[in-house]
Design a protein around this motif. Structure first.
Motif, PDB file in Angstrom:
ATOM      1  N   TYR A 111       0.833  -1.217   0.000  1.00 28.60           N
ATOM      2  CA  TYR A 111       0.000   0.000   0.000  1.00 28.60           C
ATOM      3  C   TYR A 111       0.865   1.265   0.000  1.00 28.60           C
ATOM      4  O   TYR A 111       2.001   1.256   0.458  1.00 28.60           O
ATOM      5  CB  TYR A 111      -0.929  -0.011   1.224  1.00 28.60           C
ATOM      6  CG  TYR A 111      -1.904  -1.166   1.159  1.00 28.60           C
ATOM      7  CD1 TYR A 111      -3.149  -1.017   0.564  1.00 28.60           C
ATOM      8  CD2 TYR A 111      -1.548  -2.422   1.642  1.00 28.60           C
ATOM      9  CE1 TYR A 111      -4.033  -2.091   0.466  1.00 28.60           C
ATOM     10  CE2 TYR A 111      -2.423  -3.508   1.548  1.00 28.60           C
ATOM     11  CZ  TYR A 111      -3.660  -3.324   0.964  1.00 28.60           C
ATOM     12  OH  TYR A 111      -4.520  -4.383   0.856  1.00 28.60           O
ATOM     13  N   ASP A 112       0.262   2.339  -0.534  1.00 26.60           N
ATOM     14  CA  ASP A 112       0.911   3.652  -0.544  1.00 26.60           C
ATOM     15  C   ASP A 112       0.589   4.428   0.725  1.00 26.60           C
ATOM     16  O   ASP A 112       1.417   5.176   1.236  1.00 26.60           O
ATOM     17  CB  ASP A 112       0.407   4.482  -1.724  1.00 26.60           C
ATOM     18  CG  ASP A 112       0.553   3.755  -3.041  1.00 26.60           C
ATOM     19  OD1 ASP A 112       1.682   3.389  -3.367  1.00 26.60           O
ATOM     20  OD2 ASP A 112      -0.467   3.546  -3.723  1.00 26.60           O
ATOM     21  N   ASN A 113      -0.654   4.297   1.186  1.00 25.79           N
ATOM     22  CA  ASN A 113      -1.152   5.098   2.314  1.00 25.79           C
ATOM     23  C   ASN A 113      -1.662   4.175   3.405  1.00 25.79           C
ATOM     24  O   ASN A 113      -2.344   3.187   3.122  1.00 25.79           O
ATOM     25  CB  ASN A 113      -2.317   5.987   1.866  1.00 25.79           C
ATOM     26  CG  ASN A 113      -1.930   6.875   0.697  1.00 25.79           C
ATOM     27  OD1 ASN A 113      -1.009   7.675   0.803  1.00 25.79           O
ATOM     28  ND2 ASN A 113      -2.611   6.721  -0.430  1.00 25.79           N
ATOM     29  N   GLY A 142       8.454   5.513   4.735  1.00 29.13           N
ATOM     30  CA  GLY A 142       8.183   6.130   3.439  1.00 29.13           C
ATOM     31  C   GLY A 142       6.714   6.152   3.052  1.00 29.13           C
ATOM     32  O   GLY A 142       6.324   6.848   2.115  1.00 29.13           O
ATOM     33  N   LYS A 143       5.877   5.379   3.748  1.00 30.28           N
ATOM     34  CA  LYS A 143       4.439   5.395   3.422  1.00 30.28           C
ATOM     35  C   LYS A 143       3.807   6.696   3.924  1.00 30.28           C
ATOM     36  O   LYS A 143       4.260   7.259   4.931  1.00 30.28           O
ATOM     37  CB  LYS A 143       3.704   4.240   4.114  1.00 30.28           C
ATOM     38  CG  LYS A 143       4.327   2.888   3.921  1.00 30.28           C
ATOM     39  CD  LYS A 143       3.803   2.206   2.700  1.00 30.28           C
ATOM     40  CE  LYS A 143       4.449   0.842   2.535  1.00 30.28           C
ATOM     41  NZ  LYS A 143       4.426   0.391   1.155  1.00 30.28           N
ATOM     42  N   HIS A 144       2.749   7.103   3.276  1.00 27.31           N
ATOM     43  CA  HIS A 144       1.970   8.228   3.801  1.00 27.31           C
ATOM     44  C   HIS A 144       1.080   7.702   4.915  1.00 27.31           C
ATOM     45  O   HIS A 144       0.399   6.689   4.749  1.00 27.31           O
ATOM     46  CB  HIS A 144       1.170   8.892   2.688  1.00 27.31           C
ATOM     47  CG  HIS A 144       2.038   9.785   1.840  1.00 27.31           C
ATOM     48  ND1 HIS A 144       1.635  10.997   1.373  1.00 27.31           N
ATOM     49  CD2 HIS A 144       3.308   9.635   1.411  1.00 27.31           C
ATOM     50  CE1 HIS A 144       2.613  11.562   0.685  1.00 27.31           C
ATOM     51  NE2 HIS A 144       3.632  10.736   0.689  1.00 27.31           N
ATOM     52  N   VAL A 170       7.738   7.440   8.599  1.00 25.25           N
ATOM     53  CA  VAL A 170       6.574   7.624   7.727  1.00 25.25           C
ATOM     54  C   VAL A 170       6.487   9.089   7.301  1.00 25.25           C
ATOM     55  O   VAL A 170       7.092   9.969   7.913  1.00 25.25           O
ATOM     56  CB  VAL A 170       5.249   7.220   8.430  1.00 25.25           C
ATOM     57  CG1 VAL A 170       5.253   5.736   8.770  1.00 25.25           C
ATOM     58  CG2 VAL A 170       4.989   8.077   9.658  1.00 25.25           C
ATOM     59  N   THR A 171       5.720   9.317   6.253  1.00 26.05           N
ATOM     60  CA  THR A 171       5.418  10.682   5.834  1.00 26.05           C
ATOM     61  C   THR A 171       4.008  10.993   6.337  1.00 26.05           C
ATOM     62  O   THR A 171       3.046  10.351   5.891  1.00 26.05           O
ATOM     63  CB  THR A 171       5.455  10.804   4.296  1.00 26.05           C
ATOM     64  OG1 THR A 171       6.752  10.427   3.864  1.00 26.05           O
ATOM     65  CG2 THR A 171       5.145  12.221   3.836  1.00 26.05           C
ATOM     66  N   TRP A 172       3.900  11.928   7.255  1.00 25.88           N
ATOM     67  CA  TRP A 172       2.568  12.226   7.806  1.00 25.88           C
ATOM     68  C   TRP A 172       1.707  12.911   6.748  1.00 25.88           C
ATOM     69  O   TRP A 172       2.135  13.880   6.120  1.00 25.88           O
ATOM     70  CB  TRP A 172       2.697  13.104   9.055  1.00 25.88           C
ATOM     71  CG  TRP A 172       3.123  12.277  10.242  1.00 25.88           C
ATOM     72  CD1 TRP A 172       4.370  11.778  10.479  1.00 25.88           C
ATOM     73  CD2 TRP A 172       2.297  11.817  11.324  1.00 25.88           C
ATOM     74  NE1 TRP A 172       4.376  11.030  11.636  1.00 25.88           N
ATOM     75  CE2 TRP A 172       3.125  11.036  12.176  1.00 25.88           C
ATOM     76  CE3 TRP A 172       0.956  11.973  11.654  1.00 25.88           C
ATOM     77  CZ2 TRP A 172       2.641  10.434  13.337  1.00 25.88           C
ATOM     78  CZ3 TRP A 172       0.478  11.367  12.811  1.00 25.88           C
ATOM     79  CH2 TRP A 172       1.301  10.605  13.641  1.00 25.88           C
TER      80      TRP A 172
END
Ligand SMILES: Cc1cc2nc3c(=O)[nH]c(=O)nc-3n(C[C@H](O)[C@H](O)[C@H](O)COP(=O)(O)O)c2cc1C
Length: 370
Positions: A111-113, A142-144, A170-172
């Motif tokens: 998954y991306d997010n 690295g996931k959103h 993670v990227t918030w």
């Protein structure tokens, strides 16, 4: 007692609250990438939040469940919940500090997010939810990442801090959403307006990089994690496939030297069946079982059960020749080195020149010249 009454009232309110209309239409951006909702719920409020969320976002849903069943986290003024949190806080970098959870049905690597929904316990993130994030730290890098926290009344700033510690890479997607007993019944509109503030990853920018593993005449795909090690590995494989010799070990893996080093970012991981792992910078481990160690996760073999993995990885055997490549050898079931002398043609129909490497047609058959 006050707490128990508070909780009972919360459950009653939630149970009686009339659901406002759930939108039939998904309101997410059209190009939003693949999204996974992961949640833990003890008394059902987070599950209700997830039901509302899933009506608004096209996403798969996975539940975190504890191995220990029928636990009474409310008993003795929430003592058990408090004990679990104290154990985590005493030694937050050891997996032994976290309550065991069952394997989760979806793999975050796909998954991306990630939208993570957790209850608040004693102003902190509920302990089983912390286990999930701790276990999946490397995979989530690295996931959103978007966070929804459900509490009775306490503010959620410590839960946000917990998440920042548990999944630092993670990227918030934006600010966390707080849902409490006062606004739980209004959650649909809260979630809808919160979603519009979140910056999710778009599918166009996140095609997962694949690698292929070939053992004997069988090839399986691996979805690679996004980290420095996999970036270096992809660069290496762009030059040529890499063949390594691996040996079974410990009843859970085949492993061996890569012949080169990759930039590791080791953390404590409980490797699961299918995981492709970098060990000590220069060894690759392919898992058909489970083991906890300080590893760097490279990726996961797609869609094979534990028993299919055991067969594919030749569990228990030694000197297993494993080829890593970026291209799937298409349409070829049997790959062999070819040294015969009859004329070979490339797939474009032109004669293969001396030293040509790749797929050729010889005597009407596709073979690989290595
Ligand atoms: C062990 C435990 C500790 C809790 N501590 C708090 C707290 O400190 N403050 C608060 O507002 N709510 C607290 N709650 C209530 C939950 O945060 C709230 O009921 C939440 O909606 C539960 O989500 P769930 O139904 O998905 O489990 C606690 C609940 C439990 C079980």
């Amino acid at each position: 007692m006050k707490h128990i009454l508070m909780l009972l009232t919360a459950l009653l309110l939630v149970g009686c609250s009339k659901e406002s209309d759930v939108k039939a239409e998904v309101t997410q951006p059209a190009d939003m990438g693949k999204t996974l909702i992961v949640y833990y719920s003890y008394t059902g409020n987070c599950r209700e939040i997830v039901n509302s969320l899933a009506a608004l976002v096209k996403a798969d849903v996975a539940e975190v469940q504890t191995v220990a069943e029928n636990q009474d986290y409310n008993a003795n003024n929430y003592k058990l919940g408090n004990d679990l949190l104290n154990a985590i806080n005493a030694n937050p970098e050891s997996i032994d500090s976290y309550p065991a959870i069952k394997p989760v049905s979806r793999d975050a690597a796909d998954y991306d997010n990630i939208i993570f929904v957790t209850p608040l316990w004693h102003s902190q993130m509920a302990a089983p939810a912390q286990t999930y994030l701790f276990q999946n730290r490397a995979m989530l890098a690295g996931k959103h990442f978007a966070l929804i926290v459900s509490s009775w009344s306490s503010g959620i700033s410590t839960v946000v801090s917990n998440a920042r510690r548990l999944v630092p890479d993670v990227t918030w997607a934006g600010d966390a959403l707080w849902i409490n007993h006062n606004n739980h019944s209004n959650r649909n509109s809260l979630i809808e307006s919160w979603l519009s503030t979140q910056q999710f990853q778009t599918s166009s920018t996140t095609m997962a990089q694949k690698m292929y593993i070939t053992i004997d005449d069988r090839t399986e795909a691996v979805t690679l994690a996004d980290n420095s090690a996999t970036q270096a590995l992809v660069t290496k494989l762009q030059t040529a496939p890499v063949t390594v010799t691996l040996n079974s070990s410990g009843g859970f893996e085949i492993w061996g030297a890569l012949g080169f080093s990759l930039p590791a970012s080791d953390t404590q991981i409980i490797a699961q069946p299918g995981d492709v792992i970098l060990y000590n910078s220069s060894n690759i481990c392919l898992f058909y079982g489970s083991n906890q160690w300080s590893y760097t996760r490279l990726g996961k073999i797609d869609n094979l059960t534990a028993s299919e993995l055991s067969t594919f990885l030749k569990a228990g055997e030694s000197n297993i020749s494993v080829t890593l490549s970026l291209d799937k050898p298409s349409g070829i079931n049997s790959v062999r080195a070819d040294h015969s002398s009859s004329t070979a043609y490339t797939l474009h129909g032109t004669p293969a020149q001396e030293g040509y490497q790749g797929i050729v047609i010889r005597d009407g058959k596709k073979v690989v010249v290595q």
